[in-house]
Scaffold this motif. Structure first.
Motif, PDB file in Angstrom:
ATOM      1  N   LYS A 198       0.846  -1.190   0.000  1.00 55.15           N
ATOM      2  CA  LYS A 198       0.000   0.000   0.000  1.00 55.15           C
ATOM      3  C   LYS A 198       0.885   1.245   0.000  1.00 55.15           C
ATOM      4  O   LYS A 198       2.018   1.215   0.455  1.00 55.15           O
ATOM      5  N   PRO A 199       0.367   2.366  -0.498  1.00 50.09           N
ATOM      6  CA  PRO A 199       1.201   3.572  -0.601  1.00 50.09           C
ATOM      7  C   PRO A 199       1.393   4.322   0.708  1.00 50.09           C
ATOM      8  O   PRO A 199       2.248   5.187   0.797  1.00 50.09           O
ATOM      9  N   GLY A 200       0.616   4.025   1.723  1.00 48.06           N
ATOM     10  CA  GLY A 200       0.651   4.812   2.942  1.00 48.06           C
ATOM     11  C   GLY A 200       1.427   4.164   4.075  1.00 48.06           C
ATOM     12  O   GLY A 200       1.911   3.038   3.987  1.00 48.06           O
ATOM     13  N   TYR A 201       1.558   4.933   5.158  1.00 43.45           N
ATOM     14  CA  TYR A 201       2.198   4.479   6.391  1.00 43.45           C
ATOM     15  C   TYR A 201       1.151   4.474   7.499  1.00 43.45           C
ATOM     16  O   TYR A 201       0.394   5.436   7.643  1.00 43.45           O
ATOM     17  N   VAL A 206      -3.606   6.438   8.910  1.00 47.85           N
ATOM     18  CA  VAL A 206      -2.751   6.168   7.757  1.00 47.85           C
ATOM     19  C   VAL A 206      -2.236   7.507   7.222  1.00 47.85           C
ATOM     20  O   VAL A 206      -3.012   8.450   7.037  1.00 47.85           O
ATOM     21  N   TYR A 207      -0.942   7.558   6.949  1.00 48.35           N
ATOM     22  CA  TYR A 207      -0.293   8.800   6.543  1.00 48.35           C
ATOM     23  C   TYR A 207       0.347   8.635   5.168  1.00 48.35           C
ATOM     24  O   TYR A 207       0.684   7.517   4.751  1.00 48.35           O
ATOM     25  N   ARG A 208       0.517   9.770   4.507  1.00 49.99           N
ATOM     26  CA  ARG A 208       1.285   9.801   3.269  1.00 49.99           C
ATOM     27  C   ARG A 208       2.276  10.950   3.348  1.00 49.99           C
ATOM     28  O   ARG A 208       2.010  11.975   3.976  1.00 49.99           O
ATOM     29  N   MET A 209       3.412  10.765   2.691  1.00 53.31           N
ATOM     30  CA  MET A 209       4.473  11.765   2.740  1.00 53.31           C
ATOM     31  C   MET A 209       4.273  12.778   1.624  1.00 53.31           C
ATOM     32  O   MET A 209       4.050  12.420   0.465  1.00 53.31           O
ATOM     33  N   ASP A 210       4.350  14.071   1.987  1.00 56.89           N
ATOM     34  CA  ASP A 210       4.167  15.105   0.972  1.00 56.89           C
ATOM     35  C   ASP A 210       5.489  15.389   0.262  1.00 56.89           C
ATOM     36  O   ASP A 210       6.501  14.709   0.481  1.00 56.89           O
ATOM     37  N   ASN A 211       5.493  16.400  -0.591  1.00 56.02           N
ATOM     38  CA  ASN A 211       6.670  16.709  -1.384  1.00 56.02           C
ATOM     39  C   ASN A 211       7.843  17.187  -0.541  1.00 56.02           C
ATOM     40  O   ASN A 211       8.984  17.192  -1.007  1.00 56.02           O
ATOM     41  N   TYR A 212       7.569  17.613   0.684  1.00 55.47           N
ATOM     42  CA  TYR A 212       8.621  18.078   1.583  1.00 55.47           C
ATOM     43  C   TYR A 212       9.005  17.009   2.597  1.00 55.47           C
ATOM     44  O   TYR A 212       9.650  17.294   3.603  1.00 55.47           O
ATOM     45  N   GLU A 213       8.622  15.759   2.325  1.00 57.77           N
ATOM     46  CA  GLU A 213       8.907  14.608   3.181  1.00 57.77           C
ATOM     47  C   GLU A 213       8.329  14.791   4.579  1.00 57.77           C
ATOM     48  O   GLU A 213       8.926  14.391   5.585  1.00 57.77           O
ATOM     49  N   MET A 230       5.035  13.864   6.940  1.00 59.87           N
ATOM     50  CA  MET A 230       3.913  12.944   7.012  1.00 59.87           C
ATOM     51  C   MET A 230       2.612  13.704   7.239  1.00 59.87           C
ATOM     52  O   MET A 230       2.485  14.482   8.191  1.00 59.87           O
ATOM     53  N   GLU A 231       1.642  13.488   6.373  1.00 56.23           N
ATOM     54  CA  GLU A 231       0.331  14.110   6.486  1.00 56.23           C
ATOM     55  C   GLU A 231      -0.722  13.026   6.697  1.00 56.23           C
ATOM     56  O   GLU A 231      -0.702  11.987   6.038  1.00 56.23           O
ATOM     57  N   LEU A 232      -1.648  13.265   7.636  1.00 57.72           N
ATOM     58  CA  LEU A 232      -2.710  12.303   7.895  1.00 57.72           C
ATOM     59  C   LEU A 232      -3.608  12.179   6.672  1.00 57.72           C
ATOM     60  O   LEU A 232      -4.136  13.157   6.182  1.00 57.72           O
ATOM     61  N   TYR A 233      -3.777  10.953   6.191  1.00 55.05           N
ATOM     62  CA  TYR A 233      -4.579  10.696   5.007  1.00 55.05           C
ATOM     63  C   TYR A 233      -5.949  10.134   5.381  1.00 55.05           C
ATOM     64  O   TYR A 233      -6.984  10.610   4.910  1.00 55.05           O
ATOM     65  N   THR A 234      -5.949   9.138   6.249  1.00 55.03           N
ATOM     66  CA  THR A 234      -7.198   8.567   6.766  1.00 55.03           C
ATOM     67  C   THR A 234      -7.013   8.269   8.246  1.00 55.03           C
ATOM     68  O   THR A 234      -6.106   7.518   8.614  1.00 55.03           O
ATOM     69  N   GLY A 235      -7.851   8.878   9.081  1.00 56.67           N
ATOM     70  CA  GLY A 235      -7.725   8.644  10.509  1.00 56.67           C
ATOM     71  C   GLY A 235      -8.292   9.795  11.313  1.00 56.67           C
ATOM     72  O   GLY A 235      -9.084  10.601  10.812  1.00 56.67           O
ATOM     73  N   VAL A 236      -7.869   9.889  12.578  1.00 56.61           N
ATOM     74  CA  VAL A 236      -8.406  10.876  13.516  1.00 56.61           C
ATOM     75  C   VAL A 236      -7.293  11.770  14.025  1.00 56.61           C
ATOM     76  O   VAL A 236      -6.217  11.296  14.432  1.00 56.61           O
ATOM     77  N   ASN A 237      -7.562  13.069  14.014  1.00 52.84           N
ATOM     78  CA  ASN A 237      -6.649  14.055  14.590  1.00 52.84           C
ATOM     79  C   ASN A 237      -7.375  14.807  15.708  1.00 52.84           C
ATOM     80  O   ASN A 237      -8.494  15.292  15.522  1.00 52.84           O
ATOM     81  N   GLN A 238      -6.726  14.876  16.867  1.00 53.34           N
ATOM     82  CA  GLN A 238      -7.283  15.623  17.995  1.00 53.34           C
ATOM     83  C   GLN A 238      -6.262  16.667  18.420  1.00 53.34           C
ATOM     84  O   GLN A 238      -5.086  16.365  18.559  1.00 53.34           O
ATOM     85  N   ARG A 239      -6.724  17.885  18.640  1.00 49.76           N
ATOM     86  CA  ARG A 239      -5.794  18.931  19.047  1.00 49.76           C
ATOM     87  C   ARG A 239      -6.450  19.858  20.057  1.00 49.76           C
ATOM     88  O   ARG A 239      -7.645  20.112  20.008  1.00 49.76           O
TER      89      ARG A 239
END
Length: 311
Positions: free
Chosen positions: A187-190, A210-217, A219-228
């Motif tokens: 799979k393409p993600g982490y 699940v994360y994917r790496m952007d052009n600046y290396e 990690m951006e959240l692709y599918t999942g939950v973010n709490q802040r």
């Protein structure tokens, strides 16, 4: 028959003599001045650095090691001193095509700012592709491991916390940030998480999925939950799917969020275990770092490695 044998023997002797002369010529050490002003002393071939030698670019940059057809290739050590902001770089390891390429160790330092970085592993150009790195900035320390399938990073507030983590089987030591991503097979993600515990909760966050790496290396959240943490009363819960925010909800804080974040970090400390040995070694290396910002009048091991004196 004898004449043919003697002719063959004569040709063989001439070939060996020619080969010997070429070898002797390439092993002779000479001094060169290049069009860009750099100076070189060492072995040459066709009037280019080839073999073992040392090149200096002005008073503060030097490389000593293997050369091939005018380029750094093989193994060698490079020092660049008096960079902007008084930074110094030392790289020792494998080279190819005039660039770091392969296994090596890279050190960056500015003692005046109490800033040190040591990276060890496999390099491509000046980037660490696979291996361990430790950075100290003032009192804070950051640790990082990466390879093609795994990325790990965490930080602590001071050396005491770091030492407790390294030598107490993770029972002690307060981690401020903990990030861990593992590539999913085929799979393409982490898959992983990113936890940040900030002073007074501002900046604290929890991210899992699940994360994917952007052009600046990054990690951006692709599918999942973010709490802040939002403010004194609320923290926000965001759900992402296929790179898009699908829902967002504010939750009453009630002083719970800091405990949630710290609980997540404590429950996932175990991911550090396989990497602590190498991190501990690099941490010791930073603690022993005593190289000066200049090699003038110095007898340090780094400076002794070269027939050069920085002015």
């Amino acid at each position: 028959m004898i004449r043919k044998y003697l002719s063959f023997l004569t040709l063989a002797l001439l070939f060996l003599l020619f080969t010997h002369e070429e070898t002797e010529a390439s092993n002779q050490k000479v001094s060169l001045t290049l069009p860009n002003g750099a100076t070189y002393y060492g072995e040459v071939k066709n009037n280019k650095p080839h073999g073992k030698g040392t090149m200096r670019w002005g008073p503060s940059k030097v490389y000593s090691g293997d050369w091939y057809n005018g380029q750094r290739s093989g193994t060698g050590k490079y020092i660049s001193d008096r960079l902007p902001e008084d930074m110094k770089i030392v790289y020792e390891g494998e080279w190819k095509g005039d660039r770091p390429d392969g296994t090596g160790v890279r050190k960056e330092s500015n003692p005046d700012l109490e800033f040190y970085v040591i990276s060890e592993g496999i390099f491509k150009d000046h980037d660490l592709l696979s291996g361990h790195a430790v950075m100290q900035s003032m009192d804070s320390l950051w640790f990082e491991y990466r390879d093609g399938n795994t990325f790990l990073a965490f930080s602590v507030s001071d050396r005491e916390q770091a030492n407790e983590l390294m030598h107490s089987k993770l029972a002690h030591g307060h981690i401020q940030d903990l990030n861990y991503y593992k590539r999913e097979k085929s799979k393409p993600g982490y898959k992983g998480f990113a936890y940040a515990s900030a002073i007074e909760d501002y900046g604290s966050s929890i991210s899992e999925g699940v994360y994917r790496m952007d052009n600046y290396e990054v990690m951006e959240l692709y599918t999942g939950v973010n709490q802040r943490f939002e403010d004194e009363e609320y923290y926000r819960v965001e759900n992402y799917k296929n790179g898009k925010l699908v829902t967002a909800k504010d939750m009453t804080e009630n002083g719970r969020f800091a405990g949630i974040v710290q609980g997540k970090i404590n429950n996932n400390k175990h991911v550090l275990q396989p990497y602590l040995g190498e991190f501990s070694k690099l941490l010791t290396d930073i603690g022993n770092e005593s190289e000066p910002t200049s090699c003038s009048n110095s007898s340090t091991s780094v400076c002794e490695a070269f027939p050069i004196k920085f002015e």
